[in-house]
Design a protein around this motif. Sequence first.
Motif, PDB file in Angstrom:
ATOM      1  N   GLY A  76       0.607  -1.408   0.186  1.00  0.00           N
ATOM      2  CA  GLY A  76      -0.125  -0.023   0.227  1.00  0.00           C
ATOM      3  C   GLY A  76       0.743   1.331  -0.243  1.00  0.00           C
ATOM      4  O   GLY A  76       2.727   1.460   0.338  1.00  0.00           O
ATOM      5  N   ASP A  77       0.028   2.580   0.126  1.00  0.00           N
ATOM      6  CA  ASP A  77       0.793   4.138   0.009  1.00  0.00           C
ATOM      7  C   ASP A  77       1.071   4.077   1.675  1.00  0.00           C
ATOM      8  O   ASP A  77       1.430   3.535   2.150  1.00  0.00           O
ATOM      9  CB  ASP A  77       0.361   4.853  -0.414  1.00  0.00           C
ATOM     10  CG  ASP A  77      -0.924   4.745  -1.743  1.00  0.00           C
ATOM     11  OD1 ASP A  77      -0.284   4.501  -2.725  1.00  0.00           O
ATOM     12  OD2 ASP A  77      -1.527   5.451  -1.756  1.00  0.00           O
ATOM     13  N   THR A  78       2.742   4.700   1.015  1.00  0.00           N
ATOM     14  CA  THR A  78       3.114   5.165   2.295  1.00  0.00           C
ATOM     15  C   THR A  78       1.936   6.083   2.778  1.00  0.00           C
ATOM     16  O   THR A  78       2.233   7.119   2.251  1.00  0.00           O
ATOM     17  CB  THR A  78       4.033   5.303   2.453  1.00  0.00           C
ATOM     18  OG1 THR A  78       5.769   4.653   1.965  1.00  0.00           O
ATOM     19  CG2 THR A  78       4.964   5.925   3.401  1.00  0.00           C
ATOM     20  N   VAL A  79       1.651   6.237   4.396  1.00  0.00           N
ATOM     21  CA  VAL A  79       0.736   7.408   5.340  1.00  0.00           C
ATOM     22  C   VAL A  79       1.570   7.849   5.541  1.00  0.00           C
ATOM     23  O   VAL A  79       2.115   7.536   7.291  1.00  0.00           O
ATOM     24  CB  VAL A  79      -0.316   6.394   5.535  1.00  0.00           C
ATOM     25  CG1 VAL A  79      -1.437   7.690   6.202  1.00  0.00           C
ATOM     26  CG2 VAL A  79      -1.343   5.719   4.742  1.00  0.00           C
ATOM     27  N   GLN A  80       1.497   8.823   5.845  1.00  0.00           N
ATOM     28  CA  GLN A  80       2.651  10.088   7.045  1.00  0.00           C
ATOM     29  C   GLN A  80       1.399  10.235   7.966  1.00  0.00           C
ATOM     30  O   GLN A  80       0.575  10.589   7.925  1.00  0.00           O
ATOM     31  CB  GLN A  80       2.942  11.569   6.027  1.00  0.00           C
ATOM     32  CG  GLN A  80       3.806  10.994   4.993  1.00  0.00           C
ATOM     33  CD  GLN A  80       5.220  10.633   5.982  1.00  0.00           C
ATOM     34  OE1 GLN A  80       5.698  10.715   6.786  1.00  0.00           O
ATOM     35  NE2 GLN A  80       5.756   9.202   5.309  1.00  0.00           N
ATOM     36  N   THR A  81       0.955   9.769   9.208  1.00  0.00           N
ATOM     37  CA  THR A  81       1.332  10.069  10.353  1.00  0.00           C
ATOM     38  C   THR A  81       1.894  11.113  11.033  1.00  0.00           C
ATOM     39  O   THR A  81       3.119  11.189  11.141  1.00  0.00           O
ATOM     40  CB  THR A  81       1.022   8.607  11.166  1.00  0.00           C
ATOM     41  OG1 THR A  81       2.117   8.579  12.204  1.00  0.00           O
ATOM     42  CG2 THR A  81      -0.059   8.213  10.523  1.00  0.00           C
ATOM     43  N   ARG A  82       1.653  11.754  12.258  1.00  0.00           N
ATOM     44  CA  ARG A  82       1.706  12.427  13.384  1.00  0.00           C
ATOM     45  C   ARG A  82       3.278  11.475  13.874  1.00  0.00           C
ATOM     46  O   ARG A  82       4.510  12.471  13.799  1.00  0.00           O
ATOM     47  CB  ARG A  82       1.203  12.836  14.605  1.00  0.00           C
ATOM     48  CG  ARG A  82       1.573  13.570  15.194  1.00  0.00           C
ATOM     49  CD  ARG A  82       0.793  14.324  16.368  1.00  0.00           C
ATOM     50  NE  ARG A  82       1.227  15.010  17.021  1.00  0.00           N
ATOM     51  CZ  ARG A  82       0.430  15.297  18.494  1.00  0.00           C
ATOM     52  NH1 ARG A  82      -0.695  15.245  18.452  1.00  0.00           N
ATOM     53  NH2 ARG A  82       0.844  16.608  19.077  1.00  0.00           N
ATOM     54  N   TRP A  83       2.900  10.433  14.045  1.00  0.00           N
ATOM     55  CA  TRP A  83       4.143   9.955  14.722  1.00  0.00           C
ATOM     56  C   TRP A  83       5.597   8.914  13.768  1.00  0.00           C
ATOM     57  O   TRP A  83       6.396   9.551  14.263  1.00  0.00           O
ATOM     58  CB  TRP A  83       3.737   8.644  15.324  1.00  0.00           C
ATOM     59  CG  TRP A  83       3.426  10.020  16.232  1.00  0.00           C
ATOM     60  CD1 TRP A  83       1.423   9.815  16.748  1.00  0.00           C
ATOM     61  CD2 TRP A  83       3.735  10.773  17.506  1.00  0.00           C
ATOM     62  NE1 TRP A  83       1.184  10.350  17.588  1.00  0.00           N
ATOM     63  CE2 TRP A  83       2.284  10.754  18.135  1.00  0.00           C
ATOM     64  CE3 TRP A  83       4.602  11.743  17.369  1.00  0.00           C
ATOM     65  CZ2 TRP A  83       1.883  12.595  19.238  1.00  0.00           C
ATOM     66  CZ3 TRP A  83       4.496  12.411  18.754  1.00  0.00           C
ATOM     67  CH2 TRP A  83       3.326  12.513  19.296  1.00  0.00           C
ATOM     68  N   GLY A  84       5.078   9.656  12.022  1.00  0.00           N
ATOM     69  CA  GLY A  84       5.904   8.354  11.202  1.00  0.00           C
ATOM     70  C   GLY A  84       5.173   8.344  10.240  1.00  0.00           C
ATOM     71  O   GLY A  84       4.242   7.821  10.604  1.00  0.00           O
ATOM     72  N   PRO A  85       5.280   7.189   9.723  1.00  0.00           N
ATOM     73  CA  PRO A  85       5.198   6.822   8.341  1.00  0.00           C
ATOM     74  C   PRO A  85       4.802   5.402   8.534  1.00  0.00           C
ATOM     75  O   PRO A  85       5.407   4.582   9.329  1.00  0.00           O
ATOM     76  CB  PRO A  85       6.048   6.565   6.981  1.00  0.00           C
ATOM     77  CG  PRO A  85       7.695   6.327   7.965  1.00  0.00           C
ATOM     78  CD  PRO A  85       7.049   7.468   8.980  1.00  0.00           C
ATOM     79  N   VAL A  86       3.284   5.034   8.007  1.00  0.00           N
ATOM     80  CA  VAL A  86       2.933   3.452   8.123  1.00  0.00           C
ATOM     81  C   VAL A  86       2.786   3.055   6.497  1.00  0.00           C
ATOM     82  O   VAL A  86       2.182   3.974   5.420  1.00  0.00           O
ATOM     83  CB  VAL A  86       1.859   3.484   8.791  1.00  0.00           C
ATOM     84  CG1 VAL A  86       1.078   2.286   8.576  1.00  0.00           C
ATOM     85  CG2 VAL A  86       1.742   4.621   9.983  1.00  0.00           C
ATOM     86  N   GLN A  87       3.121   1.886   6.376  1.00  0.00           N
ATOM     87  CA  GLN A  87       3.024   1.122   5.401  1.00  0.00           C
ATOM     88  C   GLN A  87       3.053  -0.171   5.422  1.00  0.00           C
ATOM     89  O   GLN A  87       3.230  -0.819   6.256  1.00  0.00           O
ATOM     90  CB  GLN A  87       4.265   1.593   4.229  1.00  0.00           C
ATOM     91  CG  GLN A  87       3.631   0.861   2.773  1.00  0.00           C
ATOM     92  CD  GLN A  87       4.911   1.301   1.985  1.00  0.00           C
ATOM     93  OE1 GLN A  87       6.194   1.773   2.333  1.00  0.00           O
ATOM     94  NE2 GLN A  87       5.012   1.490   0.410  1.00  0.00           N
TER      95      GLN A  87
END
Length: 161
Positions: A76-87
Motif C-alpha cells: 500500500g501507499d506510505t501514509v504519513q502520520t503525526r508520529w511517522g510513516p505507516v505502510q
Amino acid sequence: MHALNKNRPLRRIMLASAATVSGMVMLLALKPHTTPTVISDSAAPAPSAGASDSPGASSGSGKSGSSSSGTRTVTGDTVQTRWGPVQVKVTIKSGKITDVTAVQYPTENPRDQQINSYAIPQLRRETLTAQSAQIDTVSGATYTSTGYKQSLQSALDSAGR
C-alpha cells in the motif's frame, strides 16, 4: 521577625502560593528513571530500515508484486502520520487476504515501540478476520491505526478488491 508572622496574612498567602506552584511544577516535570520495556510478539513484523519520522518523507509505493497460482502481494501507499510513516503489505490468494505485514511504522522512541508492539499484531488479526480495511482503531494507537487502515485500503484498491 518570622516570615509567616500572623500580622502579615498577605505574605503568608504569597509564600503558600509560591510553594504550591513550585511543588506542582516539580511534580509535572518528574520523569521515570527507567525506559519502558517492549514486549515483542512473534506476530509483530520488524520495521523497515528506511523508516523516517520527517513529514513529507515518502518511499513511494511499490504497488504490486505477483507470484504464481493466484497469489498476489501488494504494498500500500506510505501514509504519513503525526508520529511517522505507516505502510502495509498484503498477500491475497484466491480473493482472500492471507497475510498482512506492516512494512513501516513509527519506532523512533520507546513509547512508539511500546504502543506498536501491541497495536500492529492486533491490527493484523483484525484485518485477517474482517478480510477488509473496515477494522477498529486500536485504543492508544489512533494515528498508527488510521495510517494502517489507509495504507491497507490503498493496497486492496491496487489489488482490485
